[in-house]
Design a protein around this motif. Sequence first.
Motif, PDB file in Angstrom:
ATOM      1  N   THR A 224       3.944 -16.955   5.196  1.00 43.83           N
ATOM      2  CA  THR A 224       4.910 -17.341   6.258  1.00 43.83           C
ATOM      3  C   THR A 224       5.439 -16.203   7.113  1.00 43.83           C
ATOM      4  OG1 THR A 224       6.689 -17.131   4.699  1.00 43.83           O
ATOM      5  CG2 THR A 224       5.772 -19.358   4.894  1.00 43.83           C
ATOM      6  N   SER A 225       4.801 -15.133   7.003  1.00 45.63           N
ATOM      7  CA  SER A 225       5.406 -13.924   7.655  1.00 45.63           C
ATOM      8  C   SER A 225       4.604 -13.383   8.949  1.00 45.63           C
ATOM      9  CB  SER A 225       5.262 -12.502   6.629  1.00 45.63           C
ATOM     10  OG  SER A 225       4.014 -12.176   6.278  1.00 45.63           O
ATOM     11  N   GLN A 226       3.371 -14.454   9.138  1.00 52.93           N
ATOM     12  CA  GLN A 226       2.679 -14.167   9.858  1.00 52.93           C
ATOM     13  C   GLN A 226       1.846 -15.476  10.548  1.00 52.93           C
ATOM     14  OE1 GLN A 226      -0.821 -11.579   8.852  1.00 52.93           O
ATOM     15  NE2 GLN A 226      -0.358 -12.191   6.628  1.00 52.93           N
ATOM     16  N   PHE A 227       1.549 -15.418  11.801  1.00 48.74           N
ATOM     17  CA  PHE A 227       0.646 -16.633  12.116  1.00 48.74           C
ATOM     18  C   PHE A 227      -0.708 -16.682  11.455  1.00 48.74           C
ATOM     19  CE2 PHE A 227      -2.533 -18.255  15.186  1.00 48.74           C
ATOM     20  CZ  PHE A 227      -2.293 -19.590  15.157  1.00 48.74           C
ATOM     21  N   ARG A 228      -1.261 -17.826  11.089  1.00 38.74           N
ATOM     22  CA  ARG A 228      -2.367 -18.004  10.653  1.00 38.74           C
ATOM     23  C   ARG A 228      -3.108 -19.333  11.002  1.00 38.74           C
ATOM     24  NH1 ARG A 228      -3.584 -16.120   4.847  1.00 38.74           N
ATOM     25  NH2 ARG A 228      -5.281 -17.593   5.167  1.00 38.74           N
ATOM     26  N   ALA A 229      -3.786 -18.995  11.898  1.00 40.31           N
ATOM     27  CA  ALA A 229      -4.883 -20.138  12.513  1.00 40.31           C
ATOM     28  C   ALA A 229      -5.470 -21.008  11.726  1.00 40.31           C
ATOM     29  CB  ALA A 229      -5.847 -19.437  13.523  1.00 40.31           C
ATOM     30  N   ASP A 230      -5.926 -20.562  10.294  1.00 40.10           N
ATOM     31  CA  ASP A 230      -6.530 -21.513   9.335  1.00 40.10           C
ATOM     32  C   ASP A 230      -5.679 -21.976   8.251  1.00 40.10           C
ATOM     33  OD1 ASP A 230      -5.970 -19.033   8.222  1.00 40.10           O
ATOM     34  OD2 ASP A 230      -7.539 -18.887   6.991  1.00 40.10           O
ATOM     35  N   HIS A 277       5.160 -19.996  15.344  1.00 41.24           N
ATOM     36  CA  HIS A 277       5.344 -18.603  14.629  1.00 41.24           C
ATOM     37  C   HIS A 277       5.350 -17.649  15.891  1.00 41.24           C
ATOM     38  CE1 HIS A 277       5.323 -15.108  12.376  1.00 41.24           C
ATOM     39  NE2 HIS A 277       5.596 -15.846  11.214  1.00 41.24           N
ATOM     40  N   PRO A 278       6.342 -16.825  15.718  1.00 39.76           N
ATOM     41  CA  PRO A 278       6.498 -15.655  17.143  1.00 39.76           C
ATOM     42  C   PRO A 278       5.079 -14.886  17.259  1.00 39.76           C
ATOM     43  CG  PRO A 278       8.578 -15.667  15.592  1.00 39.76           C
ATOM     44  CD  PRO A 278       7.410 -16.673  14.909  1.00 39.76           C
ATOM     45  N   SER A 279       4.464 -14.650  16.395  1.00 42.73           N
ATOM     46  CA  SER A 279       2.908 -14.027  16.448  1.00 42.73           C
ATOM     47  C   SER A 279       2.066 -14.831  16.760  1.00 42.73           C
ATOM     48  CB  SER A 279       2.796 -13.003  15.322  1.00 42.73           C
ATOM     49  OG  SER A 279       2.292 -14.013  14.175  1.00 42.73           O
ATOM     50  N   SER A 280       2.198 -16.251  17.015  1.00 43.98           N
ATOM     51  CA  SER A 280       1.044 -17.307  17.239  1.00 43.98           C
ATOM     52  C   SER A 280       0.454 -16.687  18.750  1.00 43.98           C
ATOM     53  CB  SER A 280       1.542 -18.673  17.373  1.00 43.98           C
ATOM     54  OG  SER A 280       0.578 -19.702  17.886  1.00 43.98           O
ATOM     55  N   THR A 281      -0.844 -17.046  18.716  1.00 43.69           N
ATOM     56  CA  THR A 281      -1.636 -16.525  19.813  1.00 43.69           C
ATOM     57  C   THR A 281      -2.048 -17.901  20.641  1.00 43.69           C
ATOM     58  OG1 THR A 281      -3.769 -16.588  18.581  1.00 43.69           O
ATOM     59  CG2 THR A 281      -2.748 -14.450  18.616  1.00 43.69           C
ATOM     60  N   LEU A 282      -1.643 -18.932  20.093  1.00 44.47           N
ATOM     61  CA  LEU A 282      -1.965 -20.449  20.622  1.00 44.47           C
ATOM     62  C   LEU A 282      -1.129 -20.527  21.917  1.00 44.47           C
ATOM     63  CD1 LEU A 282      -2.042 -22.512  17.434  1.00 44.47           C
ATOM     64  CD2 LEU A 282      -3.986 -21.523  18.496  1.00 44.47           C
ATOM     65  N   LYS A 340      15.569 -21.020  16.605  1.00 45.85           N
ATOM     66  CA  LYS A 340      15.541 -20.189  15.654  1.00 45.85           C
ATOM     67  C   LYS A 340      15.330 -18.678  16.218  1.00 45.85           C
ATOM     68  CE  LYS A 340      14.006 -20.330  10.937  1.00 45.85           C
ATOM     69  NZ  LYS A 340      13.385 -21.157   9.835  1.00 45.85           N
ATOM     70  N   ARG A 341      14.618 -18.669  17.272  1.00 47.00           N
ATOM     71  CA  ARG A 341      14.257 -17.457  17.772  1.00 47.00           C
ATOM     72  C   ARG A 341      15.409 -16.373  18.199  1.00 47.00           C
ATOM     73  NH1 ARG A 341       8.603 -16.583  19.731  1.00 47.00           N
ATOM     74  NH2 ARG A 341       7.457 -18.758  19.583  1.00 47.00           N
ATOM     75  N   ARG A 342      16.594 -17.391  18.669  1.00 46.02           N
ATOM     76  CA  ARG A 342      17.799 -16.965  19.107  1.00 46.02           C
ATOM     77  C   ARG A 342      18.541 -16.724  17.878  1.00 46.02           C
ATOM     78  NH1 ARG A 342      19.019 -20.667  24.358  1.00 46.02           N
ATOM     79  NH2 ARG A 342      17.602 -19.768  25.803  1.00 46.02           N
ATOM     80  N   LEU A 343      18.600 -17.458  16.900  1.00 45.36           N
ATOM     81  CA  LEU A 343      19.463 -17.181  15.732  1.00 45.36           C
ATOM     82  C   LEU A 343      19.089 -16.710  14.265  1.00 45.36           C
ATOM     83  CD1 LEU A 343      21.253 -20.830  15.836  1.00 45.36           C
ATOM     84  CD2 LEU A 343      21.943 -18.747  17.030  1.00 45.36           C
ATOM     85  N   LYS A 348      15.474 -12.977   7.242  1.00 46.04           N
ATOM     86  CA  LYS A 348      14.889 -14.262   7.019  1.00 46.04           C
ATOM     87  C   LYS A 348      13.539 -14.551   7.421  1.00 46.04           C
ATOM     88  CE  LYS A 348      19.065 -16.096   5.398  1.00 46.04           C
ATOM     89  NZ  LYS A 348      19.216 -16.565   3.916  1.00 46.04           N
ATOM     90  N   LYS A 349      13.038 -15.413   6.526  1.00 42.69           N
ATOM     91  CA  LYS A 349      11.509 -15.708   7.139  1.00 42.69           C
ATOM     92  C   LYS A 349      11.542 -16.712   7.896  1.00 42.69           C
ATOM     93  CE  LYS A 349       9.242 -15.015   2.609  1.00 42.69           C
ATOM     94  NZ  LYS A 349       8.391 -15.412   1.718  1.00 42.69           N
ATOM     95  N   TRP A 350      10.415 -16.817   8.799  1.00 42.73           N
ATOM     96  CA  TRP A 350      10.416 -17.717   9.862  1.00 42.73           C
ATOM     97  C   TRP A 350      10.179 -19.171   9.255  1.00 42.73           C
ATOM     98  CZ3 TRP A 350      10.892 -18.250  14.678  1.00 42.73           C
ATOM     99  CH2 TRP A 350      10.580 -19.150  15.392  1.00 42.73           C
ATOM    100  N   VAL A 351       9.421 -19.364   8.146  1.00 44.28           N
ATOM    101  CA  VAL A 351       9.570 -20.678   7.613  1.00 44.28           C
ATOM    102  C   VAL A 351      10.643 -20.796   6.430  1.00 44.28           C
ATOM    103  CG1 VAL A 351       8.140 -22.242   6.199  1.00 44.28           C
ATOM    104  CG2 VAL A 351       7.239 -21.125   8.016  1.00 44.28           C
TER     105      VAL A 351
END
Length: 351
Positions: A224-230, A277-282, A340-343, A348-351
């Motif tokens: 959950t620490s990074q965006f995963r396309a799969d 996720h903040p690192s999402s490329t979508l 969540k991005r603001r708070l 904390k984890k993203w998920v």
Amino acid sequence: MKDTKKVSFIVPVYNAEKFLAKSITSILHQTHPHIELILVNDGSTDGSGKICDQYAKQDSRIKVIHQPNAGSSAARNRGIAEASGTYIQFADSDDFIDQHMTKRLVQAMEGGSELAICGYQKILMRGDQIIKSEIHRIPQKGNFTKEQFLLHFGELYQYYYIHFNWNKLYDAHLLKDSGLAFDLEVNWGEDLLFNLRYIDKCRNISLIPDAFYYYIDSNAASITSQFRADLYSNMQLMQGAVKEFLQKNHAYAGKNKVLFENFYTSRVMTCFWNLFHPSSTLTPDLAKKQMGEIIHNEWRHKRASYFQSGNFEKRLIGTLIKRQAVGALYRYYSWKSLVKRRLLPKEKKWV
């Protein structure tokens, strides 16, 4: 009677210089007297390889293997091939273990079990600071036939006692004679697939409540620490394997079925959240497209009803899946991610 059976520890090592010494020391200090430690340096680019060699010079029980980076599965498979013990135990290079862990696991195996499983402690760290510590004790205790063990599978599975290889002791002969190995094509969840195949070979399994393994969660390698396309396709592979395993063993019923499906729906929610996720490329359009594909798949398999046993958010998502309301679900997660991005505190984890 003094136990003389040797335990082969297998530790994949990759860029773990910060925690490696503590991990190695905790293994060498086991109260079980007969161990070997196989350190597989998987192409580390930091000082991990040198640390392994230094310890090997000081203790004859240590064997170091240096190989080009091929992943943790390849490193564990190499360790299995080199192991000479009666039992095999795995550990991660950034974790550590209680000094009595191996002794207790071996004692549990002496009752005729081919697998022993214990509890664990999860330590959440950010930098050098411990943020939180959670103790996970297995509620059941004793030796079980495979059929008896499977009656508790759902409960054990939902709290991650099944998933990992580091809270277990394996029979080396059974493992090797069965030709079991970690799947090199799977880069997340390979432990779970390995364990399902191994459990399938067992006749008896022992459960130990004590939390002997200390799992360090530093967030760096977390799913959950990074965006995963799969992520969704990977989750489908893992959960599909578990369901198939339960069905094959006539254990996909009653409490097992309910607990498994509840766990599954929680993973689906994680997959939705991953899209934001903040690192999402979508792009927004691609995120909506993937969300629509997930919704359609869950609706087609009629899983929406399992969301209704959860909290308000889970029930809401289940309703939106049932209605195939892609737009509404996208707006909900967009709003949630904005808040969540603001708070979100840094620890904390993203998920």
